[in-house]
Design a protein around this motif. Sequence first.
Motif, PDB file in Angstrom:
ATOM      1  N   SER A 143     -16.858  24.224 -16.635  1.00  0.00           N
ATOM      2  CA  SER A 143     -17.001  26.363 -16.703  1.00  0.00           C
ATOM      3  C   SER A 143     -16.130  26.913 -15.459  1.00  0.00           C
ATOM      4  N   PHE A 144     -15.700  27.215 -15.265  1.00  0.00           N
ATOM      5  CA  PHE A 144     -15.088  27.884 -13.688  1.00  0.00           C
ATOM      6  C   PHE A 144     -15.740  29.270 -13.345  1.00  0.00           C
ATOM      7  N   GLU A 145     -16.976  29.799 -14.730  1.00  0.00           N
ATOM      8  CA  GLU A 145     -17.866  30.833 -14.665  1.00  0.00           C
ATOM      9  C   GLU A 145     -19.636  30.485 -14.490  1.00  0.00           C
ATOM     10  N   HIS A 146     -19.287  29.011 -14.386  1.00  0.00           N
ATOM     11  CA  HIS A 146     -20.830  28.427 -14.132  1.00  0.00           C
ATOM     12  C   HIS A 146     -20.442  27.602 -12.841  1.00  0.00           C
ATOM     13  N   ARG A 147     -19.402  27.420 -12.571  1.00  0.00           N
ATOM     14  CA  ARG A 147     -19.186  26.574 -11.209  1.00  0.00           C
ATOM     15  C   ARG A 147     -19.628  25.144 -11.188  1.00  0.00           C
ATOM     16  N   ASN A 148     -19.147  24.548 -12.986  1.00  0.00           N
ATOM     17  CA  ASN A 148     -19.594  23.336 -13.362  1.00  0.00           C
ATOM     18  C   ASN A 148     -18.577  22.470 -13.476  1.00  0.00           C
ATOM     19  N   PHE A 149     -18.385  21.338 -12.316  1.00  0.00           N
ATOM     20  CA  PHE A 149     -17.033  20.863 -11.579  1.00  0.00           C
ATOM     21  C   PHE A 149     -17.675  19.355 -11.547  1.00  0.00           C
ATOM     22  N   LYS A 150     -17.269  17.831 -11.632  1.00  0.00           N
ATOM     23  CA  LYS A 150     -17.625  16.817 -11.098  1.00  0.00           C
ATOM     24  C   LYS A 150     -16.424  16.198 -10.082  1.00  0.00           C
ATOM     25  N   PRO A 151     -16.474  16.192  -9.141  1.00  0.00           N
ATOM     26  CA  PRO A 151     -15.939  15.099  -8.575  1.00  0.00           C
ATOM     27  C   PRO A 151     -15.255  13.624  -8.971  1.00  0.00           C
ATOM     28  N   VAL A 152     -14.157  12.756  -8.982  1.00  0.00           N
ATOM     29  CA  VAL A 152     -14.417  11.763  -9.427  1.00  0.00           C
ATOM     30  C   VAL A 152     -12.737  11.402  -8.524  1.00  0.00           C
ATOM     31  N   VAL A 153     -13.508  10.132  -7.990  1.00  0.00           N
ATOM     32  CA  VAL A 153     -12.333   9.348  -7.219  1.00  0.00           C
ATOM     33  C   VAL A 153     -11.565   8.160  -7.575  1.00  0.00           C
ATOM     34  N   PHE A 154     -10.758   8.723  -7.474  1.00  0.00           N
ATOM     35  CA  PHE A 154      -8.810   7.468  -7.808  1.00  0.00           C
ATOM     36  C   PHE A 154      -8.737   6.997  -7.074  1.00  0.00           C
ATOM     37  N   MET A 188       0.667  -0.868   0.084  1.00  0.00           N
ATOM     38  CA  MET A 188       0.159   0.022   0.016  1.00  0.00           C
ATOM     39  C   MET A 188       0.892   1.578  -0.321  1.00  0.00           C
ATOM     40  N   ALA A 189       2.309   1.088   0.387  1.00  0.00           N
ATOM     41  CA  ALA A 189       2.866   2.548   0.594  1.00  0.00           C
ATOM     42  C   ALA A 189       3.003   2.778  -1.116  1.00  0.00           C
ATOM     43  N   GLY A 190       3.116   4.606  -0.792  1.00  0.00           N
ATOM     44  CA  GLY A 190       3.157   4.909  -2.778  1.00  0.00           C
ATOM     45  C   GLY A 190       1.840   5.220  -3.174  1.00  0.00           C
ATOM     46  N   GLU A 191       0.322   3.940  -2.666  1.00  0.00           N
ATOM     47  CA  GLU A 191      -0.943   4.412  -2.837  1.00  0.00           C
ATOM     48  C   GLU A 191      -0.923   5.187  -2.153  1.00  0.00           C
ATOM     49  N   ALA A 192      -2.175   5.549  -3.480  1.00  0.00           N
ATOM     50  CA  ALA A 192      -2.947   7.376  -2.588  1.00  0.00           C
ATOM     51  C   ALA A 192      -4.478   6.811  -3.032  1.00  0.00           C
ATOM     52  N   VAL A 193      -5.163   8.054  -2.375  1.00  0.00           N
ATOM     53  CA  VAL A 193      -6.810   8.091  -2.858  1.00  0.00           C
ATOM     54  C   VAL A 193      -6.917   9.784  -3.383  1.00  0.00           C
ATOM     55  N   VAL A 194      -7.073   9.788  -4.419  1.00  0.00           N
ATOM     56  CA  VAL A 194      -6.735  11.326  -4.788  1.00  0.00           C
ATOM     57  C   VAL A 194      -8.292  11.568  -5.822  1.00  0.00           C
ATOM     58  N   THR A 195      -8.567  12.630  -5.362  1.00  0.00           N
ATOM     59  CA  THR A 195      -9.543  12.744  -5.684  1.00  0.00           C
ATOM     60  C   THR A 195      -9.942  14.515  -6.856  1.00  0.00           C
ATOM     61  N   VAL A 196     -10.551  13.882  -8.729  1.00  0.00           N
ATOM     62  CA  VAL A 196      -9.788  14.551  -9.540  1.00  0.00           C
ATOM     63  C   VAL A 196     -10.972  15.558  -9.534  1.00  0.00           C
ATOM     64  N   ARG A 197     -11.171  16.983  -9.126  1.00  0.00           N
ATOM     65  CA  ARG A 197     -12.355  17.467  -9.804  1.00  0.00           C
ATOM     66  C   ARG A 197     -12.130  18.263 -11.213  1.00  0.00           C
TER      67      ARG A 197
END
Length: 125
Positions: free
Chosen positions: A14-25, A1-10
């Motif tokens: 669109s920044f103006e419309h605050r349009n984003f989706k978080p995806v977990v890896f 498990m060393a060197g492996e992480a849980v990372v959330t990528v947003r």
Amino acid sequence: MAGEAVVTVRLVRSFEHRNFKPVVFHGVSLDHTVQDFMQLVRDDIATRPGLPPPFKKYAYDTMKIIHQAHGAKTNELVMSLEDDEKLVLPAGLTLRAAGVAHETEMAFFRKEDYGLYKANPQTAW
């Protein structure tokens, strides 16, 4: 498990419309280069069920750290516009060398969109 992480990528569409989706890896190797990880994310989201098509086909090209585990969060709704020189991930570095750790949250976006938004940070509804 060393060197492996849980990372959330947003995925920021669109920044103006605050349009984003978080995806977990899960099980992300921090020894991947930033470039390799960006490609891995692009490949994953292209086929990920439940993600709207505009997010799958977008030309993401830049990653920036939004939040580290146990760190202070920004008040910005999409991501902070500060500290780009420290928080934007250089393509040639490994994730670890770029400052990514377990439970890091990152934004994945188009640099051109970010530059335009940063020059005029207005949100639309």
